[in-house]
Design a protein around this motif. Structure first.
Motif, short mmCIF file in Angstrom:
data_model
loop_
_atom_site.label_atom_id
_atom_site.label_comp_id
_atom_site.label_asym_id
_atom_site.label_seq_id
_atom_site.Cartn_x
_atom_site.Cartn_y
_atom_site.Cartn_z
N ILE A 114 0.83 -1.21 0.00
CA ILE A 114 0.00 0.00 0.00
C ILE A 114 0.87 1.26 0.00
CG2 ILE A 114 -1.71 1.31 1.34
CD1 ILE A 114 -2.72 -1.18 -0.21
N GLU A 115 1.97 1.23 0.74
CA GLU A 115 2.87 2.40 0.77
C GLU A 115 3.39 2.72 -0.63
OE1 GLU A 115 3.76 -0.41 2.82
OE2 GLU A 115 2.50 0.35 4.43
N ASP A 116 3.70 1.68 -1.40
CA ASP A 116 4.19 1.89 -2.76
C ASP A 116 3.10 2.46 -3.67
OD1 ASP A 116 6.67 0.90 -2.01
OD2 ASP A 116 6.21 -1.14 -2.68
N LEU A 117 1.87 2.01 -3.48
CA LEU A 117 0.76 2.54 -4.28
C LEU A 117 0.52 4.01 -3.93
CD1 LEU A 117 -1.76 -0.46 -4.08
CD2 LEU A 117 -0.19 0.10 -5.94
N ASP A 118 0.56 4.33 -2.63
CA ASP A 118 0.38 5.72 -2.20
C ASP A 118 1.51 6.60 -2.73
OD1 ASP A 118 -2.00 5.20 -0.87
OD2 ASP A 118 -1.01 4.88 1.07
N ASN A 119 2.74 6.11 -2.66
CA ASN A 119 3.88 6.88 -3.18
C ASN A 119 3.75 7.11 -4.68
OD1 ASN A 119 5.06 7.11 -0.68
ND2 ASN A 119 6.34 5.30 -0.95
N PHE A 120 3.22 6.13 -5.39
CA PHE A 120 3.01 6.29 -6.83
C PHE A 120 1.98 7.39 -7.09
CE2 PHE A 120 0.56 5.30 -10.67
CZ PHE A 120 1.57 5.35 -11.61
N LEU A 121 0.90 7.38 -6.33
CA LEU A 121 -0.14 8.39 -6.51
C LEU A 121 0.36 9.80 -6.19
CD1 LEU A 121 -3.27 6.64 -4.98
CD2 LEU A 121 -2.90 7.22 -7.37
N LEU A 122 1.23 9.90 -5.20
CA LEU A 122 1.70 11.21 -4.75
C LEU A 122 3.10 11.55 -5.28
CD1 LEU A 122 0.57 10.88 -1.03
CD2 LEU A 122 -0.62 12.04 -2.90
N GLY A 123 3.56 10.81 -6.27
CA GLY A 123 4.93 10.94 -6.74
C GLY A 123 5.27 12.17 -7.54
N ASN A 124 4.36 12.71 -8.28
CA ASN A 124 4.67 13.83 -9.15
C ASN A 124 3.99 15.09 -8.63
OD1 ASN A 124 5.71 15.27 -11.24
ND2 ASN A 124 4.32 14.46 -12.79
N LYS A 125 4.54 15.63 -7.54
CA LYS A 125 3.93 16.79 -6.89
C LYS A 125 4.09 18.03 -7.75
CE LYS A 125 3.97 19.45 -2.67
NZ LYS A 125 4.57 19.65 -1.36
N ARG A 126 3.01 18.76 -7.85
CA ARG A 126 3.02 20.03 -8.58
C ARG A 126 2.93 21.15 -7.57
NH1 ARG A 126 -1.63 19.39 -12.90
NH2 ARG A 126 -1.04 21.52 -13.26
N ILE A 127 3.81 22.16 -7.72
CA ILE A 127 3.80 23.26 -6.76
C ILE A 127 3.08 24.46 -7.35
CG2 ILE A 127 5.86 22.48 -5.55
CD1 ILE A 127 7.49 24.50 -7.08
N ASP A 128 2.57 25.31 -6.47
CA ASP A 128 1.79 26.46 -6.94
C ASP A 128 2.71 27.60 -7.37
OD1 ASP A 128 2.62 27.88 -4.60
OD2 ASP A 128 0.92 27.07 -3.49
N ASN A 129 2.13 28.59 -8.02
CA ASN A 129 2.89 29.71 -8.59
C ASN A 129 3.64 30.52 -7.53
OD1 ASN A 129 2.24 29.16 -11.22
ND2 ASN A 129 0.39 30.41 -11.19
N LYS A 130 3.06 30.62 -6.34
CA LYS A 130 3.72 31.38 -5.27
C LYS A 130 5.04 30.73 -4.88
CE LYS A 130 2.87 33.22 -0.66
NZ LYS A 130 1.93 33.29 0.46
N LYS A 131 5.05 29.41 -4.73
CA LYS A 131 6.27 28.71 -4.38
C LYS A 131 7.28 28.76 -5.52
CE LYS A 131 4.48 25.71 -0.82
NZ LYS A 131 4.35 24.36 -0.30
#
Length: 89
Positions: free
Chosen positions: A59-76
């Motif tokens: 499950i940890e690997d599935l969650d990491n896959f889902l959250l793997g490509n984080k997009r940051i907002d314009n402010k950051k």
């Protein structure tokens, strides 16, 4: 005797158990079984094949896959750009 479960019940069972087979992983990720197998074959998604037949996923690997490509907002992005410019003069 075949017991049918709703997708929500399957996800709860997966979370309790800690691992999922290919069909359960496809429900959890919202992807087709074929695509989950392809991700495992290409080693994009970590998997286990204990006897060389069935594929299992933690499950940890599935969650990491889902959250793997984080997009940051314009402010950051602006903050990082300003910090980069300031440090690289």
């Amino acid at each position: 005797m075949v017991v049918s479960c709703t997708p929500k019940e399957v996800v709860e069972l997966i979370k309790i158990r800690g691992f999922a087979n290919t069909e359960e992983a496809s429900l959890y990720l919202g992807l087709s079984i074929h695509y989950v197998r392809r991700l495992a074959r290409e080693k994009t998604l970590s998997s286990f094949k204990p006897n060389g037949k069935c594929i299992y996923f933690k499950i940890e690997d599935l969650d990491n896959f889902l959250l793997g490509n984080k997009r940051i907002d314009n402010k950051k992005i602006s903050q990082k750009a300003a910090k980069y410019i300031f440090n690289n003069r």
